[in-house]
Design a protein around this motif. Sequence first.
Motif, PDB file in Angstrom:
ATOM      1  N   GLN A   8     -39.480 -35.615 -16.853  1.00  0.00           N
ATOM      2  CA  GLN A   8     -38.481 -36.656 -16.633  1.00  0.00           C
ATOM      3  C   GLN A   8     -37.071 -36.115 -16.873  1.00  0.00           C
ATOM      4  OE1 GLN A   8     -40.179 -39.733 -19.094  1.00  0.00           O
ATOM      5  NE2 GLN A   8     -41.214 -40.651 -17.344  1.00  0.00           N
ATOM      6  N   ASP A   9     -36.907 -35.267 -17.875  1.00  0.00           N
ATOM      7  CA  ASP A   9     -35.613 -34.618 -18.096  1.00  0.00           C
ATOM      8  C   ASP A   9     -35.261 -33.712 -16.914  1.00  0.00           C
ATOM      9  OD1 ASP A   9     -35.291 -35.857 -20.562  1.00  0.00           O
ATOM     10  OD2 ASP A   9     -35.996 -34.118 -21.715  1.00  0.00           O
ATOM     11  N   ALA A  10     -36.245 -32.992 -16.422  1.00  0.00           N
ATOM     12  CA  ALA A  10     -36.027 -32.116 -15.267  1.00  0.00           C
ATOM     13  C   ALA A  10     -35.651 -32.937 -14.036  1.00  0.00           C
ATOM     14  CB  ALA A  10     -37.271 -31.270 -14.996  1.00  0.00           C
ATOM     15  N   ALA A  11     -36.271 -34.101 -13.879  1.00  0.00           N
ATOM     16  CA  ALA A  11     -35.954 -34.967 -12.735  1.00  0.00           C
ATOM     17  C   ALA A  11     -34.496 -35.406 -12.775  1.00  0.00           C
ATOM     18  CB  ALA A  11     -36.874 -36.183 -12.718  1.00  0.00           C
ATOM     19  N   LEU A  12     -34.012 -35.734 -13.955  1.00  0.00           N
ATOM     20  CA  LEU A  12     -32.602 -36.102 -14.099  1.00  0.00           C
ATOM     21  C   LEU A  12     -31.702 -34.943 -13.690  1.00  0.00           C
ATOM     22  CD1 LEU A  12     -32.831 -37.982 -17.511  1.00  0.00           C
ATOM     23  CD2 LEU A  12     -32.312 -39.017 -15.286  1.00  0.00           C
ATOM     24  N   GLU A  13     -32.077 -33.739 -14.088  1.00  0.00           N
ATOM     25  CA  GLU A  13     -31.302 -32.556 -13.747  1.00  0.00           C
ATOM     26  C   GLU A  13     -31.362 -32.260 -12.252  1.00  0.00           C
ATOM     27  OE1 GLU A  13     -31.450 -27.837 -14.796  1.00  0.00           O
ATOM     28  OE2 GLU A  13     -31.946 -29.234 -16.407  1.00  0.00           O
ATOM     29  N   VAL A  14     -32.551 -32.337 -11.677  1.00  0.00           N
ATOM     30  CA  VAL A  14     -32.711 -32.093 -10.237  1.00  0.00           C
ATOM     31  C   VAL A  14     -31.897 -33.106  -9.440  1.00  0.00           C
ATOM     32  CG1 VAL A  14     -34.367 -32.193  -8.321  1.00  0.00           C
ATOM     33  CG2 VAL A  14     -34.943 -30.923 -10.394  1.00  0.00           C
ATOM     34  N   GLU A  15     -31.994 -34.378  -9.819  1.00  0.00           N
ATOM     35  CA  GLU A  15     -31.237 -35.402  -9.099  1.00  0.00           C
ATOM     36  C   GLU A  15     -29.737 -35.147  -9.215  1.00  0.00           C
ATOM     37  OE1 GLU A  15     -31.976 -39.936  -8.435  1.00  0.00           O
ATOM     38  OE2 GLU A  15     -30.989 -39.678 -10.390  1.00  0.00           O
ATOM     39  N   SER A  16     -29.285 -34.781 -10.389  1.00  0.00           N
ATOM     40  CA  SER A  16     -27.872 -34.485 -10.604  1.00  0.00           C
ATOM     41  C   SER A  16     -27.427 -33.301  -9.741  1.00  0.00           C
ATOM     42  CB  SER A  16     -27.630 -34.187 -12.087  1.00  0.00           C
ATOM     43  OG  SER A  16     -26.302 -33.824 -12.309  1.00  0.00           O
ATOM     44  N   ASN A  17     -28.248 -32.254  -9.674  1.00  0.00           N
ATOM     45  CA  ASN A  17     -27.932 -31.090  -8.853  1.00  0.00           C
ATOM     46  C   ASN A  17     -27.884 -31.439  -7.370  1.00  0.00           C
ATOM     47  OD1 ASN A  17     -27.795 -29.496 -11.132  1.00  0.00           O
ATOM     48  ND2 ASN A  17     -29.851 -28.659 -10.902  1.00  0.00           N
ATOM     49  N   ILE A  18     -28.812 -32.260  -6.917  1.00  0.00           N
ATOM     50  CA  ILE A  18     -28.833 -32.673  -5.506  1.00  0.00           C
ATOM     51  C   ILE A  18     -27.590 -33.487  -5.182  1.00  0.00           C
ATOM     52  CG2 ILE A  18     -30.003 -34.177  -3.842  1.00  0.00           C
ATOM     53  CD1 ILE A  18     -32.676 -33.211  -5.087  1.00  0.00           C
ATOM     54  N   MET A  19     -27.231 -34.402  -6.064  1.00  0.00           N
ATOM     55  CA  MET A  19     -26.042 -35.225  -5.836  1.00  0.00           C
ATOM     56  C   MET A  19     -24.779 -34.365  -5.812  1.00  0.00           C
ATOM     57  SD  MET A  19     -27.098 -38.579  -8.090  1.00  0.00           S
ATOM     58  CE  MET A  19     -25.488 -39.295  -8.055  1.00  0.00           C
ATOM     59  N   ALA A  20     -24.693 -33.382  -6.705  1.00  0.00           N
ATOM     60  CA  ALA A  20     -23.535 -32.488  -6.731  1.00  0.00           C
ATOM     61  C   ALA A  20     -23.460 -31.657  -5.449  1.00  0.00           C
ATOM     62  CB  ALA A  20     -23.601 -31.579  -7.960  1.00  0.00           C
ATOM     63  N   ALA A  21     -24.600 -31.176  -4.983  1.00  0.00           N
ATOM     64  CA  ALA A  21     -24.626 -30.393  -3.748  1.00  0.00           C
ATOM     65  C   ALA A  21     -24.202 -31.243  -2.552  1.00  0.00           C
ATOM     66  CB  ALA A  21     -26.021 -29.814  -3.521  1.00  0.00           C
ATOM     67  N   GLU A  22     -24.645 -32.504  -2.524  1.00  0.00           N
ATOM     68  CA  GLU A  22     -24.257 -33.396  -1.429  1.00  0.00           C
ATOM     69  C   GLU A  22     -22.755 -33.675  -1.452  1.00  0.00           C
ATOM     70  OE1 GLU A  22     -26.815 -36.789  -1.890  1.00  0.00           O
ATOM     71  OE2 GLU A  22     -28.528 -35.749  -0.986  1.00  0.00           O
ATOM     72  N   LYS A  23     -22.182 -33.824  -2.644  1.00  0.00           N
ATOM     73  CA  LYS A  23     -20.737 -34.042  -2.766  1.00  0.00           C
ATOM     74  C   LYS A  23     -19.969 -32.824  -2.276  1.00  0.00           C
ATOM     75  CE  LYS A  23     -20.666 -37.393  -6.516  1.00  0.00           C
ATOM     76  NZ  LYS A  23     -20.289 -37.653  -7.916  1.00  0.00           N
ATOM     77  N   LEU A  24     -20.422 -31.628  -2.657  1.00  0.00           N
ATOM     78  CA  LEU A  24     -19.768 -30.400  -2.199  1.00  0.00           C
ATOM     79  C   LEU A  24     -19.844 -30.268  -0.681  1.00  0.00           C
ATOM     80  CD1 LEU A  24     -20.896 -27.811  -4.898  1.00  0.00           C
ATOM     81  CD2 LEU A  24     -18.588 -28.681  -4.518  1.00  0.00           C
ATOM     82  N   LYS A  25     -20.985 -30.573  -0.128  1.00  0.00           N
ATOM     83  CA  LYS A  25     -21.169 -30.490   1.317  1.00  0.00           C
ATOM     84  C   LYS A  25     -20.274 -31.499   2.017  1.00  0.00           C
ATOM     85  CE  LYS A  25     -24.753 -30.632   4.861  1.00  0.00           C
ATOM     86  NZ  LYS A  25     -26.181 -30.816   5.123  1.00  0.00           N
ATOM     87  N   SER A  26     -20.201 -32.703   1.499  1.00  0.00           N
ATOM     88  CA  SER A  26     -19.365 -33.741   2.064  1.00  0.00           C
ATOM     89  C   SER A  26     -17.889 -33.338   1.991  1.00  0.00           C
ATOM     90  CB  SER A  26     -19.582 -35.057   1.320  1.00  0.00           C
ATOM     91  OG  SER A  26     -18.698 -36.040   1.765  1.00  0.00           O
ATOM     92  N   HIS A  27     -17.494 -32.779   0.870  1.00  0.00           N
ATOM     93  CA  HIS A  27     -16.114 -32.345   0.693  1.00  0.00           C
ATOM     94  C   HIS A  27     -15.781 -31.211   1.675  1.00  0.00           C
ATOM     95  CE1 HIS A  27     -12.340 -31.663  -1.327  1.00  0.00           C
ATOM     96  NE2 HIS A  27     -12.654 -30.381  -1.521  1.00  0.00           N
ATOM     97  N   ALA A  28     -16.694 -30.281   1.845  1.00  0.00           N
ATOM     98  CA  ALA A  28     -16.485 -29.161   2.769  1.00  0.00           C
ATOM     99  C   ALA A  28     -16.373 -29.669   4.211  1.00  0.00           C
ATOM    100  CB  ALA A  28     -17.620 -28.153   2.648  1.00  0.00           C
ATOM    101  N   ASN A  29     -17.179 -30.653   4.565  1.00  0.00           N
ATOM    102  CA  ASN A  29     -17.146 -31.217   5.929  1.00  0.00           C
ATOM    103  C   ASN A  29     -15.822 -31.948   6.194  1.00  0.00           C
ATOM    104  OD1 ASN A  29     -19.647 -30.212   6.637  1.00  0.00           O
ATOM    105  ND2 ASN A  29     -20.737 -32.080   6.091  1.00  0.00           N
ATOM    106  N   ARG A  30     -15.263 -32.579   5.187  1.00  0.00           N
ATOM    107  CA  ARG A  30     -13.985 -33.288   5.354  1.00  0.00           C
ATOM    108  C   ARG A  30     -12.840 -32.320   5.543  1.00  0.00           C
ATOM    109  NH1 ARG A  30     -13.856 -37.206   0.385  1.00  0.00           N
ATOM    110  NH2 ARG A  30     -15.421 -35.743  -0.301  1.00  0.00           N
ATOM    111  N   ARG A  31     -12.947 -31.135   4.998  1.00  0.00           N
ATOM    112  CA  ARG A  31     -11.872 -30.134   5.109  1.00  0.00           C
ATOM    113  C   ARG A  31     -11.819 -29.526   6.510  1.00  0.00           C
ATOM    114  NH1 ARG A  31     -11.100 -26.252   0.232  1.00  0.00           N
ATOM    115  NH2 ARG A  31      -9.294 -27.407  -0.450  1.00  0.00           N
ATOM    116  N   ARG A  32     -12.878 -29.641   7.259  1.00  0.00           N
ATOM    117  CA  ARG A  32     -12.925 -29.019   8.595  1.00  0.00           C
ATOM    118  C   ARG A  32     -12.136 -29.802   9.573  1.00  0.00           C
ATOM    119  NH1 ARG A  32     -19.257 -27.364   8.988  1.00  0.00           N
ATOM    120  NH2 ARG A  32     -19.218 -25.985   7.236  1.00  0.00           N
TER     121      ARG A  32
END
Length: 105
Positions: free
Chosen positions: A81-105
Motif C-alpha cells: 500500500q505504501d508502494a502504491a502511494l509512491e507509484v501513483e505519485s510518480n505517475i502523476m508527476a510524470a503526467e504533469k511533466l509530460k503535460s508541461h512539455a506539451n504546452r511548451r511546444r
Amino acid sequence: MKQWGDRKDLLYYHIEFGNLKRENGESLPDFNKRFNHMYSKIPVEVKPTPTSAKLTYANVFHSNFCLLLRERRCATLADMQDAALEVESNIMAAEKLKSHANRRR
C-alpha cells in the motif's frame, strides 16, 4: 438454519473482499482504509492469506499500475500500500511533466 446462515455470512465476506474496487474519484488513502477494513472483518476461517490479500489488492488497479506494483515485491500488504502511494505519485508527476512539455511546444 444457523449453520446455513453462518456459511452465507462467510461466503459474503469472501465474495465482497474479492469484488473490492477503487471507486471513481476515490483517493488511494481512502481506498486503502476501506480495503484494510474489509480485510480485517473477514472471519479467520475464510480469511485470505497475506499473499493472497496482496494479489487481490494489486489486481484492483489497471494492468500497468498492477505490474509496477507487483514488481516492487513488497513483503507485506502495508508495504504494498505504501508502494502504491509512491507509484501513483510518480505517475502523476510524470503526467504533469509530460503535460508541461506539451504546452511548451
